[in-house]
Design a protein around this motif. Sequence first.
Motif, PDB file in Angstrom:
ATOM      1  N   VAL A 218       0.835  -1.199   0.000  1.00 11.34           N
ATOM      2  CA  VAL A 218       0.000   0.000   0.000  1.00 11.34           C
ATOM      3  C   VAL A 218       0.871   1.252   0.000  1.00 11.34           C
ATOM      4  O   VAL A 218       0.645   2.199  -0.770  1.00 11.34           O
ATOM      5  N   LEU A 219       1.881   1.278   0.861  1.00 10.25           N
ATOM      6  CA  LEU A 219       2.766   2.438   0.950  1.00 10.25           C
ATOM      7  C   LEU A 219       3.517   2.684  -0.357  1.00 10.25           C
ATOM      8  O   LEU A 219       3.800   3.836  -0.712  1.00 10.25           O
ATOM      9  N   ASN A 220       3.836   1.627  -1.065  1.00 11.28           N
ATOM     10  CA  ASN A 220       4.538   1.794  -2.340  1.00 11.28           C
ATOM     11  C   ASN A 220       3.716   2.618  -3.323  1.00 11.28           C
ATOM     12  O   ASN A 220       4.270   3.366  -4.138  1.00 11.28           O
ATOM     13  N   GLU A 221       2.402   2.484  -3.256  1.00 10.92           N
ATOM     14  CA  GLU A 221       1.531   3.200  -4.185  1.00 10.92           C
ATOM     15  C   GLU A 221       1.009   4.517  -3.634  1.00 10.92           C
ATOM     16  O   GLU A 221       0.627   5.407  -4.395  1.00 10.92           O
ATOM     17  N   ALA A 222       0.969   4.648  -2.298  1.00 11.73           N
ATOM     18  CA  ALA A 222       0.429   5.870  -1.690  1.00 11.73           C
ATOM     19  C   ALA A 222       1.310   7.076  -2.013  1.00 11.73           C
ATOM     20  O   ALA A 222       2.535   6.974  -2.052  1.00 11.73           O
ATOM     21  N   ARG A 223       0.657   8.209  -2.230  1.00 10.88           N
ATOM     22  CA  ARG A 223       1.398   9.451  -2.464  1.00 10.88           C
ATOM     23  C   ARG A 223       1.919  10.029  -1.154  1.00 10.88           C
ATOM     24  O   ARG A 223       2.933  10.708  -1.126  1.00 10.88           O
ATOM     25  N   PHE A 224       1.178   9.802  -0.067  1.00  8.72           N
ATOM     26  CA  PHE A 224       1.603  10.292   1.242  1.00  8.72           C
ATOM     27  C   PHE A 224       1.039   9.368   2.316  1.00  8.72           C
ATOM     28  O   PHE A 224       0.094   8.609   2.081  1.00  8.72           O
ATOM     29  N   ALA A 225       1.640   9.431   3.500  1.00  8.08           N
ATOM     30  CA  ALA A 225       1.138   8.716   4.669  1.00  8.08           C
ATOM     31  C   ALA A 225       1.203   9.670   5.856  1.00  8.08           C
ATOM     32  O   ALA A 225       2.137  10.470   5.962  1.00  8.08           O
ATOM     33  N   VAL A 226       0.220   9.586   6.733  1.00  9.64           N
ATOM     34  CA  VAL A 226       0.141  10.492   7.880  1.00  9.64           C
ATOM     35  C   VAL A 226       0.203   9.692   9.172  1.00  9.64           C
ATOM     36  O   VAL A 226      -0.506   8.688   9.335  1.00  9.64           O
ATOM     37  N   SER A 227       1.042  10.112  10.095  1.00 10.39           N
ATOM     38  CA  SER A 227       1.079   9.548  11.448  1.00 10.39           C
ATOM     39  C   SER A 227       0.729  10.666  12.424  1.00 10.39           C
ATOM     40  O   SER A 227       0.939  11.844  12.141  1.00 10.39           O
TER      41      SER A 227
ATOM     42  N   PRO B 248      11.644   1.886   5.513  1.00  6.59           N
ATOM     43  CA  PRO B 248      12.573   3.026   5.367  1.00  6.59           C
ATOM     44  C   PRO B 248      12.501   3.689   3.994  1.00  6.59           C
ATOM     45  O   PRO B 248      12.766   4.890   3.889  1.00  6.59           O
ATOM     46  N   HIS B 249      12.114   2.945   2.973  1.00  2.40           N
ATOM     47  CA  HIS B 249      12.038   3.521   1.631  1.00  2.40           C
ATOM     48  C   HIS B 249      10.939   4.572   1.531  1.00  2.40           C
ATOM     49  O   HIS B 249      10.943   5.404   0.615  1.00  2.40           O
ATOM     50  N   ALA B 250       9.984   4.557   2.488  1.00  2.00           N
ATOM     51  CA  ALA B 250       8.853   5.501   2.445  1.00  2.00           C
ATOM     52  C   ALA B 250       9.088   6.734   3.308  1.00  2.00           C
ATOM     53  O   ALA B 250       8.185   7.553   3.480  1.00  2.00           O
ATOM     54  N   ARG B 251      10.298   6.894   3.832  1.00  7.88           N
ATOM     55  CA  ARG B 251      10.600   7.979   4.771  1.00  7.88           C
ATOM     56  C   ARG B 251      10.099   9.339   4.291  1.00  7.88           C
ATOM     57  O   ARG B 251       9.501  10.101   5.054  1.00  7.88           O
ATOM     58  N   ASN B 252      10.342   9.671   3.047  1.00  6.92           N
ATOM     59  CA  ASN B 252      10.059  11.018   2.544  1.00  6.92           C
ATOM     60  C   ASN B 252       8.585  11.283   2.262  1.00  6.92           C
ATOM     61  O   ASN B 252       8.222  12.402   1.922  1.00  6.92           O
ATOM     62  N   LYS B 253       7.761  10.255   2.398  1.00  9.34           N
ATOM     63  CA  LYS B 253       6.332  10.472   2.161  1.00  9.34           C
ATOM     64  C   LYS B 253       5.498  10.311   3.435  1.00  9.34           C
ATOM     65  O   LYS B 253       4.277  10.361   3.386  1.00  9.34           O
ATOM     66  N   ILE B 254       6.160  10.129   4.591  1.00  7.34           N
ATOM     67  CA  ILE B 254       5.434   9.980   5.861  1.00  7.34           C
ATOM     68  C   ILE B 254       5.511  11.282   6.645  1.00  7.34           C
ATOM     69  O   ILE B 254       6.600  11.768   6.965  1.00  7.34           O
ATOM     70  N   TYR B 255       4.355  11.855   6.930  1.00  2.27           N
ATOM     71  CA  TYR B 255       4.273  13.154   7.604  1.00  2.27           C
ATOM     72  C   TYR B 255       3.604  13.008   8.973  1.00  2.27           C
ATOM     73  O   TYR B 255       2.909  12.033   9.242  1.00  2.27           O
ATOM     74  N   VAL B 256       3.818  14.009   9.825  1.00  2.00           N
ATOM     75  CA  VAL B 256       3.198  14.025  11.154  1.00  2.00           C
ATOM     76  C   VAL B 256       2.096  15.081  11.186  1.00  2.00           C
ATOM     77  O   VAL B 256       2.325  16.240  10.835  1.00  2.00           O
ATOM     78  N   GLN B 257       0.899  14.656  11.579  1.00  2.85           N
ATOM     79  CA  GLN B 257      -0.210  15.586  11.774  1.00  2.85           C
ATOM     80  C   GLN B 257      -1.053  15.093  12.951  1.00  2.85           C
ATOM     81  O   GLN B 257      -1.755  14.088  12.837  1.00  2.85           O
ATOM     82  N   PRO B 258      -0.983  15.782  14.111  1.00  2.27           N
ATOM     83  CA  PRO B 258      -1.796  15.367  15.259  1.00  2.27           C
ATOM     84  C   PRO B 258      -3.287  15.458  14.951  1.00  2.27           C
ATOM     85  O   PRO B 258      -3.713  16.226  14.082  1.00  2.27           O
ATOM     86  N   GLN B 259      -4.058  14.656  15.657  1.00  2.00           N
ATOM     87  CA  GLN B 259      -5.510  14.728  15.496  1.00  2.00           C
ATOM     88  C   GLN B 259      -6.012  16.094  15.947  1.00  2.00           C
ATOM     89  O   GLN B 259      -5.573  16.628  16.957  1.00  2.00           O
ATOM     90  N   GLY B 260      -6.949  16.625  15.194  1.00  2.00           N
ATOM     91  CA  GLY B 260      -7.635  17.836  15.609  1.00  2.00           C
ATOM     92  C   GLY B 260      -8.910  17.476  16.354  1.00  2.00           C
ATOM     93  O   GLY B 260      -9.538  16.459  16.070  1.00  2.00           O
ATOM     94  N   ILE B 261      -9.285  18.291  17.310  1.00  2.00           N
ATOM     95  CA  ILE B 261     -10.422  17.967  18.169  1.00  2.00           C
ATOM     96  C   ILE B 261     -11.468  19.078  18.124  1.00  2.00           C
ATOM     97  O   ILE B 261     -11.145  20.261  18.220  1.00  2.00           O
ATOM     98  N   VAL B 262     -12.719  18.673  17.983  1.00  2.00           N
ATOM     99  CA  VAL B 262     -13.850  19.583  18.166  1.00  2.00           C
ATOM    100  C   VAL B 262     -14.924  18.800  18.907  1.00  2.00           C
ATOM    101  O   VAL B 262     -15.222  17.653  18.554  1.00  2.00           O
ATOM    102  N   THR B 263     -15.460  19.368  19.972  1.00  2.00           N
ATOM    103  CA  THR B 263     -16.479  18.677  20.766  1.00  2.00           C
ATOM    104  C   THR B 263     -17.814  19.396  20.645  1.00  2.00           C
ATOM    105  O   THR B 263     -17.866  20.623  20.598  1.00  2.00           O
TER     106      THR B 263
END
Length: 277
Positions: free
Chosen positions: A39-48, A62-77
């Motif tokens: 899946v990661l091979n085909e994905a344009r980006f991945a979010v953690s 490790p080959h997917a390093r440059n396409k894995i980004y960090v985005q914390p969950q946003g919260i609205v209650t």
Amino acid sequence: MAPQPRGSSSRIPFGVIFGGTDINEDAKCEEKVRVMEAVLNEARFAVSFTEAMRERAISNWPHARNKIYVQPQGIVTTPNISFNWEKCLQSAGIPHNGNSLCYFLLICGLRRVKDPLYLADAFAEWHREDPSVQLIIIGPAVDPVFAEEVKEKVQRADGVHLLKEIPQEDLHAAVKKCFAVVNSSISEGMSAALLEAMDLNVLVLARNIPGNAAIITHQETGLLYSNPEEFVQLSKSLIGDPCLQRKIVARATEYVTKHHSWEHERNAYQNFVLSLH
């Protein structure tokens, strides 16, 4: 992550989001690692959700390093102001008596990785000592077989109750009626239930695992416990210290506002989607 069938190639550009179980649990299984790699091979980006999750993903792929980004969950209650908490408890046969009872709410889908029975025995012992404390487990039966185990155990555990899932707005209103929201998971990516409780000015007590420690600073924005006995000890201390309660709630609200803005999350995902074109 949603795996593509083996050997397939999607004609539609897509990205993926790591939820937590995939990185923390599924990555221990070689077959699942191979599927996720495809899946990661085909994905344009991945979010953690956290930098630690990103590093664990990179260690596997490790080959997917440059396409894995960090985005914390946003919260609205969005608590439902007309929600009747006591009526909800009454319909489920759970004790309700105005403000004289102290409710701890454990929100989770009933599956083993959430370990909803982790505190049951220790809490039942505490309840026999102090009948005012009540633990309510609420959530859908994600694993029906395991859900039956939970139901049977809860029936034998004093002061521990099981409540079926309710709409999110009602759940947010229920959270506001409780003393604290509890997490007892074996592993977590980023617990929305904890973040929502913090946003609603409600105390949180969470099992001391990396996913929870990433969003909770012990005795600053919540409490982290390492075993059921420590949970009871910390809970008793917190109940008896209103000043500490106020300080934790204030710091937790400030933390969520600063680091888990739903507007920032929305903008980030809009940019991710635009990158697909």
